[in-house]
Design a protein around this motif. Structure first.
Motif, PDB file in Angstrom:
ATOM      1  N   SER A 111       0.745  -1.295   0.033  1.00  0.00           N
ATOM      2  CA  SER A 111      -0.108  -0.142  -0.031  1.00  0.00           C
ATOM      3  C   SER A 111       0.777   1.200  -0.007  1.00  0.00           C
ATOM      4  O   SER A 111       0.451   2.133  -0.735  1.00  0.00           O
ATOM      5  N   ALA A 112       1.836   1.163   0.892  1.00  0.00           N
ATOM      6  CA  ALA A 112       2.866   2.413   0.837  1.00  0.00           C
ATOM      7  C   ALA A 112       3.527   2.744  -0.541  1.00  0.00           C
ATOM      8  O   ALA A 112       3.454   3.905  -0.913  1.00  0.00           O
ATOM      9  N   VAL A 113       3.914   1.391  -1.050  1.00  0.00           N
ATOM     10  CA  VAL A 113       4.727   1.748  -2.524  1.00  0.00           C
ATOM     11  C   VAL A 113       3.484   2.281  -3.326  1.00  0.00           C
ATOM     12  O   VAL A 113       3.533   3.424  -4.028  1.00  0.00           O
ATOM     13  N   THR A 114       2.228   1.850  -3.433  1.00  0.00           N
ATOM     14  CA  THR A 114       1.298   2.243  -4.390  1.00  0.00           C
ATOM     15  C   THR A 114       1.044   3.865  -3.978  1.00  0.00           C
ATOM     16  O   THR A 114       0.892   4.378  -4.945  1.00  0.00           O
ATOM     17  N   ILE A 115       0.768   4.149  -2.786  1.00  0.00           N
ATOM     18  CA  ILE A 115       0.360   5.441  -2.496  1.00  0.00           C
ATOM     19  C   ILE A 115       1.484   6.378  -2.922  1.00  0.00           C
ATOM     20  O   ILE A 115       1.188   7.641  -3.197  1.00  0.00           O
ATOM     21  N   ILE A 116       2.710   5.991  -2.575  1.00  0.00           N
ATOM     22  CA  ILE A 116       4.054   7.156  -2.816  1.00  0.00           C
ATOM     23  C   ILE A 116       3.926   7.308  -4.231  1.00  0.00           C
ATOM     24  O   ILE A 116       4.331   8.166  -4.743  1.00  0.00           O
ATOM     25  N   LEU A 117       4.116   6.420  -5.065  1.00  0.00           N
ATOM     26  CA  LEU A 117       4.326   6.163  -6.632  1.00  0.00           C
ATOM     27  C   LEU A 117       3.032   6.841  -6.951  1.00  0.00           C
ATOM     28  O   LEU A 117       3.464   7.889  -8.140  1.00  0.00           O
ATOM     29  N   LEU A 121       3.589  10.117  -9.412  1.00  0.00           N
ATOM     30  CA  LEU A 121       3.327  10.231 -10.973  1.00  0.00           C
ATOM     31  C   LEU A 121       2.467  11.062 -11.224  1.00  0.00           C
ATOM     32  O   LEU A 121       2.529  11.680 -12.460  1.00  0.00           O
ATOM     33  N   TYR A 122       1.447  11.035 -10.216  1.00  0.00           N
ATOM     34  CA  TYR A 122       0.130  12.144 -10.768  1.00  0.00           C
ATOM     35  C   TYR A 122       0.871  13.694 -10.600  1.00  0.00           C
ATOM     36  O   TYR A 122       0.416  14.174 -11.702  1.00  0.00           O
ATOM     37  N   TRP A 123       1.568  13.811  -9.930  1.00  0.00           N
ATOM     38  CA  TRP A 123       2.333  15.337  -9.694  1.00  0.00           C
ATOM     39  C   TRP A 123       3.131  15.458 -11.002  1.00  0.00           C
ATOM     40  O   TRP A 123       3.062  16.508 -11.638  1.00  0.00           O
ATOM     41  N   LEU A 124       3.906  14.450 -11.253  1.00  0.00           N
ATOM     42  CA  LEU A 124       4.865  14.637 -12.521  1.00  0.00           C
ATOM     43  C   LEU A 124       3.975  14.850 -14.053  1.00  0.00           C
ATOM     44  O   LEU A 124       4.055  15.523 -14.581  1.00  0.00           O
ATOM     45  N   MET A 125       2.914  13.894 -13.979  1.00  0.00           N
ATOM     46  CA  MET A 125       2.192  13.908 -15.288  1.00  0.00           C
ATOM     47  C   MET A 125       1.429  15.004 -15.329  1.00  0.00           C
ATOM     48  O   MET A 125       0.934  15.412 -16.395  1.00  0.00           O
ATOM     49  N   PHE A 126       0.628  15.422 -14.495  1.00  0.00           N
ATOM     50  CA  PHE A 126      -0.539  16.375 -14.368  1.00  0.00           C
ATOM     51  C   PHE A 126      -0.318  17.492 -13.827  1.00  0.00           C
ATOM     52  O   PHE A 126      -1.192  18.543 -14.140  1.00  0.00           O
ATOM     53  N   ILE A 127       0.819  17.784 -13.251  1.00  0.00           N
ATOM     54  CA  ILE A 127       1.006  19.167 -12.666  1.00  0.00           C
ATOM     55  C   ILE A 127       2.444  19.602 -13.396  1.00  0.00           C
ATOM     56  O   ILE A 127       2.325  20.833 -14.065  1.00  0.00           O
ATOM     57  N   ILE A 128       3.529  18.948 -13.417  1.00  0.00           N
ATOM     58  CA  ILE A 128       4.861  19.266 -13.874  1.00  0.00           C
ATOM     59  C   ILE A 128       4.698  19.395 -15.325  1.00  0.00           C
ATOM     60  O   ILE A 128       5.072  20.338 -16.165  1.00  0.00           O
ATOM     61  N   ILE A 129       4.554  18.279 -16.140  1.00  0.00           N
ATOM     62  CA  ILE A 129       4.386  18.169 -17.356  1.00  0.00           C
ATOM     63  C   ILE A 129       3.503  19.065 -18.370  1.00  0.00           C
ATOM     64  O   ILE A 129       3.723  19.893 -19.273  1.00  0.00           O
ATOM     65  N   LYS A 130       2.325  19.312 -17.348  1.00  0.00           N
ATOM     66  CA  LYS A 130       1.510  20.220 -18.106  1.00  0.00           C
ATOM     67  C   LYS A 130       1.776  21.774 -17.914  1.00  0.00           C
ATOM     68  O   LYS A 130       1.179  22.395 -18.333  1.00  0.00           O
ATOM     69  N   GLY A 131       2.594  21.959 -16.890  1.00  0.00           N
ATOM     70  CA  GLY A 131       3.229  23.455 -16.850  1.00  0.00           C
ATOM     71  C   GLY A 131       2.161  24.396 -16.032  1.00  0.00           C
ATOM     72  O   GLY A 131       1.959  25.381 -16.182  1.00  0.00           O
ATOM     73  N   ILE A 139       3.952  19.582  -4.589  1.00  0.00           N
ATOM     74  CA  ILE A 139       4.451  17.982  -4.210  1.00  0.00           C
ATOM     75  C   ILE A 139       4.592  18.281  -2.613  1.00  0.00           C
ATOM     76  O   ILE A 139       4.225  17.238  -2.022  1.00  0.00           O
ATOM     77  N   PHE A 140       5.018  19.411  -2.024  1.00  0.00           N
ATOM     78  CA  PHE A 140       5.303  19.568  -0.475  1.00  0.00           C
ATOM     79  C   PHE A 140       4.114  20.089   0.052  1.00  0.00           C
ATOM     80  O   PHE A 140       3.843  19.767   1.281  1.00  0.00           O
ATOM     81  N   THR A 141       3.164  20.956  -0.594  1.00  0.00           N
ATOM     82  CA  THR A 141       1.729  21.470  -0.061  1.00  0.00           C
ATOM     83  C   THR A 141       0.925  20.400  -0.039  1.00  0.00           C
ATOM     84  O   THR A 141      -0.062  20.717   0.656  1.00  0.00           O
ATOM     85  N   PHE A 142       0.776  19.780  -1.047  1.00  0.00           N
ATOM     86  CA  PHE A 142      -0.470  18.877  -1.237  1.00  0.00           C
ATOM     87  C   PHE A 142      -0.077  17.348  -1.387  1.00  0.00           C
ATOM     88  O   PHE A 142      -0.807  16.550  -0.502  1.00  0.00           O
ATOM     89  N   TYR A 143       0.392  16.735  -2.424  1.00  0.00           N
ATOM     90  CA  TYR A 143       0.838  15.379  -2.628  1.00  0.00           C
ATOM     91  C   TYR A 143       1.522  14.739  -1.409  1.00  0.00           C
ATOM     92  O   TYR A 143       1.078  13.664  -1.232  1.00  0.00           O
ATOM     93  N   ILE A 144       2.595  15.347  -0.830  1.00  0.00           N
ATOM     94  CA  ILE A 144       3.349  14.401   0.226  1.00  0.00           C
ATOM     95  C   ILE A 144       2.259  14.424   1.689  1.00  0.00           C
ATOM     96  O   ILE A 144       2.208  13.246   2.053  1.00  0.00           O
TER      97      ILE A 144
END
Length: 176
Positions: A111-117, A121-131, A139-144
């Motif tokens: 579960s921990a691996v699933t949650i962290i990844l 991945l969501y942050w990278l694909m839908f926040i960072i890549i989309k600009g 990543i620090f204020t919401f996803y972590i």
């Protein structure tokens, strides 16, 4: 002991109800508490915990159903949750089928691996890549915080779901 068709139907119907309840709690504003803006991604650990101990097909279908429900409420990333949760439920059920046992530690690690990844991945694909403007800090204020919140609730969910799974699998208590 092999379950009868009626017992399997009852078991998977109950699993679907649990997943639908988790989806309702997770994706309806105000039903599940947010702590300092962090949300609990209930569907991730619940799908993993339910999929562990099942055969690979059943585990993948549990993940598919969980991801599909989550994607039905998503406006931006259609299909991501469905694919992600299906893959990780398949991996978790294969892990228990071929390598490890369905224990507390195995459930927590998976579960921990699933949650962290998921969060990364969501942050990278839908926040960072989309600009998205200012997205680097989310990543620090919401996803972590969301990953920590979900990780803290995972043992509680396991202790709730373990007796339900045992009852639906008609496991007998063994006295040692």
């Amino acid at each position: 002991m092999e379950l009868t068709k009626k017992q399997k139907t009852t078991k998977y119907f109950c699993y679907c109800l649990i997943i639908m309840l988790a989806d309702l709690l997770q994706n309806t504003a105000g039903l599940f508490p947010q702590i300092f803006g962090a949300r609990c991604f209930l569907l991730l650990p619940i799908a993993i915990i339910l999929a562990m101990g099942e055969d690979m097909l059943a585990g993948a279908l549990i993940g598919l159903f969980s991801g599909l429900l989550w994607d039905l409420t998503a406006a931006v990333h259609l299909g991501f949750n469905c694919i992600y949760i299906t893959i990780f439920c398949l991996i978790s059920s294969a892990l228990v089928s071929y390598i490890a046992r369905d224990t507390f530690i195995t459930n927590m690690i998976s579960s921990a691996v699933t949650i962290i990844l998921y969060c990364i991945l969501y942050w990278l694909m839908f926040i960072i890549i989309k600009g998205v403007d200012g997205g680097e800090m989310t990543i620090f204020t919401f996803y972590i915080p969301c990953a920590i919140y979900t990780g803290i609730l995972t043992p509680v969910l396991w202790f709730i779901l373990k007796p339900i799974k045992a009852r639906l699998n008609h496991e007998q208590k063994q006295d040692f």
